[in-house]
Write an enzyme that holds these catalytic residues in place. Sequence first.
Site, PDB file in Angstrom:
ATOM      1  N   CYS A 104      -3.351   1.439   6.978  1.00 13.86           N
ATOM      2  CA  CYS A 104      -3.598   0.804   8.285  1.00 13.86           C
ATOM      3  C   CYS A 104      -4.225   1.777   9.275  1.00 13.86           C
ATOM      4  O   CYS A 104      -4.884   1.354  10.216  1.00 13.86           O
ATOM      5  CB  CYS A 104      -2.299   0.209   8.826  1.00 13.86           C
ATOM      6  SG  CYS A 104      -0.939   1.384   8.815  1.00 13.86           S
TER       7      CYS A 104
ATOM      8  N   LYS B  51      12.831  -7.179   1.852  1.00 12.46           N
ATOM      9  CA  LYS B  51      11.949  -7.864   0.908  1.00 12.46           C
ATOM     10  C   LYS B  51      10.732  -6.978   0.774  1.00 12.46           C
ATOM     11  O   LYS B  51       9.889  -6.902   1.667  1.00 12.46           O
ATOM     12  CB  LYS B  51      11.532  -9.257   1.381  1.00 12.46           C
ATOM     13  CG  LYS B  51      10.860 -10.010   0.233  1.00 12.46           C
ATOM     14  CD  LYS B  51       9.733 -10.925   0.631  1.00 12.46           C
ATOM     15  CE  LYS B  51       8.460 -10.266   1.036  1.00 12.46           C
ATOM     16  NZ  LYS B  51       7.706  -9.586  -0.048  1.00 12.46           N
TER      17      LYS B  51
ATOM     18  N   GLU C  50     -10.911  -5.621   9.646  1.00 13.05           N
ATOM     19  CA  GLU C  50     -10.384  -4.433   8.964  1.00 13.05           C
ATOM     20  C   GLU C  50     -10.825  -4.429   7.491  1.00 13.05           C
ATOM     21  O   GLU C  50     -10.455  -5.332   6.740  1.00 13.05           O
ATOM     22  CB  GLU C  50      -8.854  -4.471   9.029  1.00 13.05           C
ATOM     23  CG  GLU C  50      -8.204  -3.251   8.433  1.00 13.05           C
ATOM     24  CD  GLU C  50      -6.678  -3.341   8.443  1.00 13.05           C
ATOM     25  OE1 GLU C  50      -6.148  -4.467   8.438  1.00 13.05           O
ATOM     26  OE2 GLU C  50      -6.041  -2.280   8.449  1.00 13.05           O
TER      27      GLU C  50
ATOM     28  N   ASN D  85       0.812  -1.232   0.000  1.00 12.30           N
ATOM     29  CA  ASN D  85       0.000   0.000   0.000  1.00 12.30           C
ATOM     30  C   ASN D  85       0.842   1.277   0.000  1.00 12.30           C
ATOM     31  O   ASN D  85       0.417   2.298  -0.514  1.00 12.30           O
ATOM     32  CB  ASN D  85      -1.006  -0.003   1.158  1.00 12.30           C
ATOM     33  CG  ASN D  85      -0.363  -0.188   2.505  1.00 12.30           C
ATOM     34  OD1 ASN D  85       0.749  -0.699   2.617  1.00 12.30           O
ATOM     35  ND2 ASN D  85      -1.050   0.222   3.554  1.00 12.30           N
TER      36      ASN D  85
ATOM     37  N   GLU E  14       4.197  -3.820  12.558  1.00 13.24           N
ATOM     38  CA  GLU E  14       3.228  -2.747  12.255  1.00 13.24           C
ATOM     39  C   GLU E  14       2.088  -3.410  11.508  1.00 13.24           C
ATOM     40  O   GLU E  14       2.182  -3.643  10.304  1.00 13.24           O
ATOM     41  CB  GLU E  14       3.867  -1.666  11.380  1.00 13.24           C
ATOM     42  CG  GLU E  14       5.016  -0.916  12.010  1.00 13.24           C
ATOM     43  CD  GLU E  14       4.611  -0.081  13.196  1.00 13.24           C
ATOM     44  OE1 GLU E  14       3.421  -0.044  13.554  1.00 13.24           O
ATOM     45  OE2 GLU E  14       5.512   0.526  13.797  1.00 13.24           O
TER      46      GLU E  14
HETATM   47  P1  NAD Z   1      -1.890 -10.832   3.195  1.00  8.41           P
HETATM   48  O1  NAD Z   1      -2.192 -11.122   4.610  1.00  8.41           O
HETATM   49  O2  NAD Z   1      -1.795 -11.971   2.249  1.00  8.41           O
HETATM   50  O3  NAD Z   1      -0.493 -10.048   3.055  1.00  8.41           O
HETATM   51  C1  NAD Z   1      -0.196  -8.890   3.779  1.00  8.41           C
HETATM   52  C2  NAD Z   1       1.262  -8.513   3.473  1.00  8.41           C
HETATM   53  O4  NAD Z   1       2.121  -9.512   4.016  1.00  8.41           O
HETATM   54  C3  NAD Z   1       1.602  -8.462   1.992  1.00  8.41           C
HETATM   55  O5  NAD Z   1       2.460  -7.367   1.783  1.00  8.41           O
HETATM   56  C4  NAD Z   1       2.318  -9.785   1.710  1.00  8.41           C
HETATM   57  O6  NAD Z   1       3.290  -9.676   0.690  1.00  8.41           O
HETATM   58  C5  NAD Z   1       3.002 -10.061   3.032  1.00  8.41           C
HETATM   59  N1  NAD Z   1       3.140 -11.470   3.356  1.00  8.41           N
HETATM   60  C6  NAD Z   1       2.201 -12.435   3.255  1.00  8.41           C
HETATM   61  N2  NAD Z   1       2.660 -13.611   3.722  1.00  8.41           N
HETATM   62  C7  NAD Z   1       3.951 -13.392   4.123  1.00  8.41           C
HETATM   63  C8  NAD Z   1       4.970 -14.198   4.698  1.00  8.41           C
HETATM   64  N3  NAD Z   1       4.756 -15.488   5.010  1.00  8.41           N
HETATM   65  N4  NAD Z   1       6.165 -13.635   4.955  1.00  8.41           N
HETATM   66  C9  NAD Z   1       6.413 -12.324   4.695  1.00  8.41           C
HETATM   67  N5  NAD Z   1       5.486 -11.515   4.159  1.00  8.41           N
HETATM   68  C10 NAD Z   1       4.269 -12.025   3.882  1.00  8.41           C
HETATM   69  O7  NAD Z   1      -2.994  -9.813   2.721  1.00  8.41           O
HETATM   70  P2  NAD Z   1      -3.128  -8.888   1.447  1.00  8.41           P
HETATM   71  O8  NAD Z   1      -4.325  -9.305   0.679  1.00  8.41           O
HETATM   72  O9  NAD Z   1      -1.848  -8.694   0.702  1.00  8.41           O
HETATM   73  O10 NAD Z   1      -3.426  -7.531   2.185  1.00  8.41           O
HETATM   74  C11 NAD Z   1      -4.667  -7.353   2.835  1.00  8.41           C
HETATM   75  C12 NAD Z   1      -4.540  -7.240   4.314  1.00  8.41           C
HETATM   76  O11 NAD Z   1      -3.227  -6.939   4.715  1.00  8.41           O
HETATM   77  C13 NAD Z   1      -5.386  -6.085   4.750  1.00  8.41           C
HETATM   78  O12 NAD Z   1      -6.595  -6.569   5.252  1.00  8.41           O
HETATM   79  C14 NAD Z   1      -4.588  -5.399   5.798  1.00  8.41           C
HETATM   80  O13 NAD Z   1      -5.010  -5.818   7.066  1.00  8.41           O
HETATM   81  C15 NAD Z   1      -3.201  -5.907   5.663  1.00  8.41           C
HETATM   82  N6  NAD Z   1      -2.209  -4.912   5.266  1.00  8.41           N
HETATM   83  C16 NAD Z   1      -1.793  -4.056   6.208  1.00  8.41           C
HETATM   84  C17 NAD Z   1      -0.852  -3.105   5.881  1.00  8.41           C
HETATM   85  C18 NAD Z   1      -0.358  -2.135   6.901  1.00  8.41           C
HETATM   86  O14 NAD Z   1       0.055  -1.056   6.537  1.00  8.41           O
HETATM   87  N7  NAD Z   1      -0.341  -2.481   8.183  1.00  8.41           N
HETATM   88  C19 NAD Z   1      -0.346  -3.038   4.595  1.00  8.41           C
HETATM   89  C20 NAD Z   1      -0.796  -3.951   3.633  1.00  8.41           C
HETATM   90  C21 NAD Z   1      -1.732  -4.900   3.991  1.00  8.41           C
END
Ligand code: NAD
Length: 475
Positions: A281, A172, A378, A149, A247
Amino acid sequence: MSNYPQLKLYIGGEWKTADGAPVLNPNDESVLGIVPHATRSDLDNALAAAEEGFKLWSRTAPAKRAEIILKATSIMRGRIEEMAVAMTLEQGKPIAQSRLEILRGCEIIEWDAQEGRRVYGRIIPSEPGMRHSVLRQPIGVVAAFSPWNFPMSSPARKVGGALSAGCSIILKASEETPAGAVQLVQAFHDAGLPAGVLNLVFGKPSDISEYLIPQPSVRLVTFTGSVPVGKHLSSLAGAHMKPAIMELGGHSPVFVCDDIDPVSTAAKSAIGKSRNAGQVCVSPTRFFVPDAIYDQFTEAFAEKAAAMKVGDGMDPANQMGPLANERRIEAMEMFVADAKSKGAKIAAGGTRIGNRGYHFPLTVVADIPDDARAMREEPFGPLALISRVRSLDEAIEKANSVPYGLAAYAFTNSARNAEQLAESVEVGNLSINHFVASAAETPFGGVKDSGFGREGGVEGLQYYTVTKNVSHLTA
Ligand code: NAD
C-alpha cells in the site's frame, strides 16, 4: 507439500479442519493446501470464545500479558526459516523479504507488548473532595481482517495491538495467503495464551465480515485492504456504531528534487519499487522529476529495472518474485496498455514473463500523461510511473490531486523543500531521503480515501482502548 503447514481454523483454543478452497503457489500455480472455511456455527463459537477470552484477558495483569506475548514472538523467531518458506510459497515474495517480514512482525508485536504495560490513565485536579480519574480500558472483542500481501506482518499489527491492550480478537486472515496467520496463531498457542483470546477463521470474506461486524460483542473493526471494501466495511461498522481502523490503498508520490544525485536516487527507487513486486500500500509509484534531471533519472531507473532478476522467490538470486495472483497480472496489462495508448513510453518491462505463474517485470513508464488510469488508480504492482514537472509546487499539486493519502517520499538536501513537503503533502506518512514508511514505534495510517485510524506507535494502541472518566466525591 511438506514444507507448507496444514491450514486450520483456531477457535476457543482448539484447531479445527473443514472443507474449503485451494491455495495456489503464484510461482507455478500448483496447489499448496486447502484453506478451511468457517461455518456459521464456527463463527458463533468464535464469538462466544472471544467473549470469554476477553473477560479473562482484560483482567490479566499487563506484565503477565506481555510475558505471554513476548514468549510467542520468541517462538516465532525460532521458526523463522519454516515460516519464511511457507510465506514465499504462498505469496511469492523473495525468501529474504519473507524473513524480513517475519522479523518485522515480531518487532511490531514486541513493541506493542512493552507499550501495553504503559497504557496509563490520569488524575485531573478538581475541588477538594472531588477526584476525576481517567481510565483507559480495553475496548472488547476485535474483529480483524488482514490482506494477502503481508501474510504475517499485517495480522501481527492487529494481534499485537489487540492483545497488548487487553482485548480478545477474531482474526479473519487472507484465504489466498493463510499460512502466515496460522503460524502466528500456533506460536501464541504454544506460548500458553489462554483459550478464546485469539481466534482465527477463514471463509468467504463478505459472509464473515457481514456476520461478525453487527454482533453486539464485537466492539472494534480493523481492516487492511482496498478502498472499496474499506468503504463498505466502515459503513457497516458505522451502521452498528462500531469504531474502526481502516488501512486502505495508497498511491505514493515520490518527489525527486533537483538538488540530489539522480542516478543513485534512481537505483534506490528501483529497489524500493521492487519490494513485494510493488504489491504494497505504500509502494513508491508516481515519481515527479524536474526537467533538469529527468532524462538521467529515467535512464538510470530503466537500466536498474531491466537488470532486476525476476523469478521463483525460493531462489535467493531472484530480486523480485511473481505477483500474488492472476488479478494483478490482468491489472498490470490493463494499466500498461492504457498508458501506451495515451502516449507514455515503456522504458523497461511492460509484458508478462512466461505463461505459468504470475511473473511480471519491474516496469518503468516514462512521460506518463496525467490522464493515464495508472496515475489515478492504485496499480498495486511493479509499475513505476515517471512524470516530468517544472517545479516542486507543481509536483505537490499533482500529488495531492488523487483521492489517496497514505505515504509519500522525497529526495532532497534542501531544508526548505523538506519543510514545504512536510507542510503540504496530504498523507499520513512522509519519508525524506529513504523508502521506509513506518516502524513499530511510529504511527502508520492514511488520510482521505486511504482510511482512518493508526496502527503502531502510542497512537495505534489507543484505538484498542476506551476512555472512562470516574468522578468521585468523597467529602
Ligand atoms: P479486493 O478489493 O477484492 O480485496 C481486498 C482485500 O479485502 C482482500 O484481502 C480480500 O480478502 C478482502 N475483502 C474483500 N471483500 C471483503 C469483505 N466483504 N469483507 C472483508 N474482507 C473483504 O481486491 P484484491 O484483488 O484482493 O486486491 C487488490 C486491491 O486491494 C489492490 O488494488 C489494493 O488497493 C488493495 N489491497 C490493499 C492492501 C493494503 O495493504 N492496504 C492489501 C491488499 C490489497
